[in-house]
Every structure is written in C-alpha cells, then in structure tokens.
Scaffold this motif. Structure first.
Motif, mmCIF file in Angstrom:
data_model
loop_
_atom_site.group_PDB
_atom_site.id
_atom_site.type_symbol
_atom_site.label_atom_id
_atom_site.label_comp_id
_atom_site.label_asym_id
_atom_site.label_seq_id
_atom_site.Cartn_x
_atom_site.Cartn_y
_atom_site.Cartn_z
ATOM 1 N N UNK A 47 -82.197 -8.141 7.377
ATOM 2 C CA UNK A 47 -80.780 -8.478 7.239
ATOM 3 C C UNK A 47 -80.084 -7.279 6.626
ATOM 4 N N UNK A 48 -79.076 -6.790 7.321
ATOM 5 C CA UNK A 48 -78.354 -5.605 6.856
ATOM 6 C C UNK A 48 -76.882 -5.944 6.666
ATOM 7 N N UNK A 49 -76.261 -5.198 5.788
ATOM 8 C CA UNK A 49 -74.842 -5.375 5.495
ATOM 9 C C UNK A 49 -74.041 -4.436 6.405
ATOM 10 N N UNK A 50 -73.022 -4.971 7.062
ATOM 11 C CA UNK A 50 -72.186 -4.144 7.949
ATOM 12 C C UNK A 50 -71.571 -2.957 7.197
ATOM 13 N N UNK A 51 -71.437 -3.089 5.880
ATOM 14 C CA UNK A 51 -70.846 -1.992 5.104
ATOM 15 C C UNK A 51 -71.768 -0.778 5.040
ATOM 16 N N UNK A 52 -73.060 -0.952 5.369
ATOM 17 C CA UNK A 52 -73.991 0.184 5.355
ATOM 18 C C UNK A 52 -74.096 0.842 6.728
ATOM 19 N N UNK A 53 -73.275 0.397 7.667
ATOM 20 C CA UNK A 53 -73.329 0.913 9.037
ATOM 21 C C UNK A 53 -72.497 2.173 9.185
ATOM 22 N N UNK A 54 -73.039 3.136 9.925
ATOM 23 C CA UNK A 54 -72.304 4.364 10.254
ATOM 24 C C UNK A 54 -72.414 4.586 11.759
ATOM 25 N N UNK A 55 -71.311 4.945 12.394
ATOM 26 C CA UNK A 55 -71.321 5.276 13.818
ATOM 27 C C UNK A 55 -72.116 6.563 14.027
ATOM 28 N N UNK A 56 -72.598 6.793 15.241
ATOM 29 C CA UNK A 56 -73.343 8.036 15.491
ATOM 30 C C UNK A 56 -72.460 9.247 15.199
ATOM 31 N N UNK A 113 -75.254 3.119 16.291
ATOM 32 C CA UNK A 113 -75.096 3.781 15.012
ATOM 33 C C UNK A 113 -76.333 3.567 14.173
ATOM 34 N N UNK A 114 -76.168 3.695 12.839
ATOM 35 C CA UNK A 114 -77.313 3.575 11.943
ATOM 36 C C UNK A 114 -76.922 2.781 10.705
ATOM 37 N N UNK A 115 -77.860 1.985 10.227
ATOM 38 C CA UNK A 115 -77.709 1.273 8.953
ATOM 39 C C UNK A 115 -78.503 2.034 7.915
ATOM 40 N N UNK A 116 -77.916 2.234 6.756
ATOM 41 C CA UNK A 116 -78.581 2.944 5.669
ATOM 42 C C UNK A 116 -79.403 1.945 4.861
ATOM 43 N N UNK A 117 -80.733 2.022 5.013
ATOM 44 C CA UNK A 117 -81.633 1.210 4.199
ATOM 45 C C UNK A 117 -81.957 1.988 2.940
ATOM 46 N N UNK A 118 -82.662 1.393 2.020
ATOM 47 C CA UNK A 118 -82.957 2.071 0.750
ATOM 48 C C UNK A 118 -83.856 3.290 0.935
ATOM 49 N N UNK A 119 -84.734 3.264 1.951
ATOM 50 C CA UNK A 119 -85.688 4.356 2.104
ATOM 51 C C UNK A 119 -85.616 5.093 3.439
ATOM 52 N N UNK A 120 -84.763 4.636 4.351
ATOM 53 C CA UNK A 120 -84.659 5.287 5.654
ATOM 54 C C UNK A 120 -83.462 4.752 6.415
ATOM 55 N N UNK A 121 -83.271 5.307 7.599
ATOM 56 C CA UNK A 121 -82.196 4.833 8.459
ATOM 57 C C UNK A 121 -82.761 3.874 9.498
ATOM 58 N N UNK A 123 -81.878 2.683 13.115
ATOM 59 C CA UNK A 123 -81.039 3.044 14.250
ATOM 60 C C UNK A 123 -80.756 1.799 15.076
ATOM 61 N N UNK A 124 -79.499 1.492 15.261
ATOM 62 C CA UNK A 124 -79.098 0.295 16.008
ATOM 63 C C UNK A 124 -78.978 0.650 17.486
ATOM 64 N N UNK A 125 -79.860 0.069 18.294
ATOM 65 C CA UNK A 125 -79.893 0.346 19.722
ATOM 66 C C UNK A 125 -78.797 -0.438 20.433
ATOM 67 N N UNK A 126 -78.093 0.224 21.348
ATOM 68 C CA UNK A 126 -77.156 -0.485 22.216
ATOM 69 C C UNK A 126 -77.984 -1.019 23.379
ATOM 70 N N UNK A 127 -78.393 -2.254 23.285
ATOM 71 C CA UNK A 127 -79.334 -2.830 24.238
ATOM 72 C C UNK A 127 -78.781 -2.826 25.659
#
Length: 138
Positions: A95-104, A118-126, A128-132
């Motif tokens: 579960x990720x917060x939309x506020x941690x999302x960054x566009x490519x 784009x990418x979600x910033x997790x505590x230890x890595x990114x 990558x959100x795939x456009x399915x």
C-alpha cells in the motif's frame, strides 16, 4: 489517497501494477511459441482451458533476457482480455501513498516514459509503476 499495488521484480528493479487488475499469479507454465510474433510476445499459455497471450516484460522493457530462470506469471485483465505477464519473481501487495508518487523524469527516453506511469518512493527503494495498458499493447 492510498493505492494497493501487486509487486514483482525484473532484474534488480521492483515494479508494481494495480491490484484490481491482477487475476492471479502463477509459477512457470509451458508456452507455445507463435511464429512471426514480436519478440515481446513469448507465446500462448493454456490456463485451465483459457488461451492467454504471454508478454515477456523483460523484452518489452528493453531489459537483458532472463538466464536460467523460469519466469513467474502475473495474470491481468485488460479491456476484457486476460493476459499473462512474465516476470522474474513475485513480491508482496504493498500500500503506497499517492503523495510519494513522482512522474517519470524528462530525462528518461520515450520508450521508458511510455511504459512507466512513474515511481513511488519507498523507504529503501523505488517502486516503478507499470502502465499495464501500454505494456501489453502491440
């Protein structure tokens, strides 16, 4: 707003797709190659009597071919069609917060920008959100 993503890996990278699109995840299944199909189309899979197209995400994303590793399958539903995505390994649902999302970033080439939302910033890595939709497009 919180979003749930099913995660998987390709190489050293962590990817995610919307949980609502995932039908199931499976271990390696035998595939039948399709003559003259694009490289990213890894073949057809008979899943309990339903024939699915298998898309090799490594090929689609321009990554090096997988070595000595039977791919896992993420079965997704897209526009009424069921498609199998071949990945290296299956991760967790996060579960990720939309506020941690960054566009490519603009520096990413067009192919990369096309397939990633784009990418979600997790505590230890990114993550990558795939456009399915675009990842399975011919």
């Amino acid at each position: 707003m919180m979003v749930q993503l099913a995660t998987f890996t390709l190489g050293d990278h962590l990817y995610g797709i919307e949980v609502s699109r995932v039908q199931e995840v499976l271990r390696h299944q035998s595939r039948t190659r399709i003559p003259l199909a694009p490289n990213a189309v890894a073949g057809l899979v008979n899943l309990r009597g339903q024939v699915l197209t298998a898309i090799d995400l490594r090929s689609r994303l321009g990554l090096t071919p997988r070595e000595d590793l039977d791919p896992m399958m993420v079965v997704v539903r897209i526009s009424g069609e069921t498609i199998s995505l071949l990945v290296d390994s299956i991760g967790d649902v996060v579960t990720v917060d939309e506020e941690t999302f960054e566009a490519p970033p603009d520096t990413l080439d067009d192919a990369g920008r096309e397939l990633l939302r784009g990418a979600y910033k997790l505590s230890d890595r990114l993550l990558l959100a795939l456009d399915t939709d675009r990842a399975v497009a011919a």
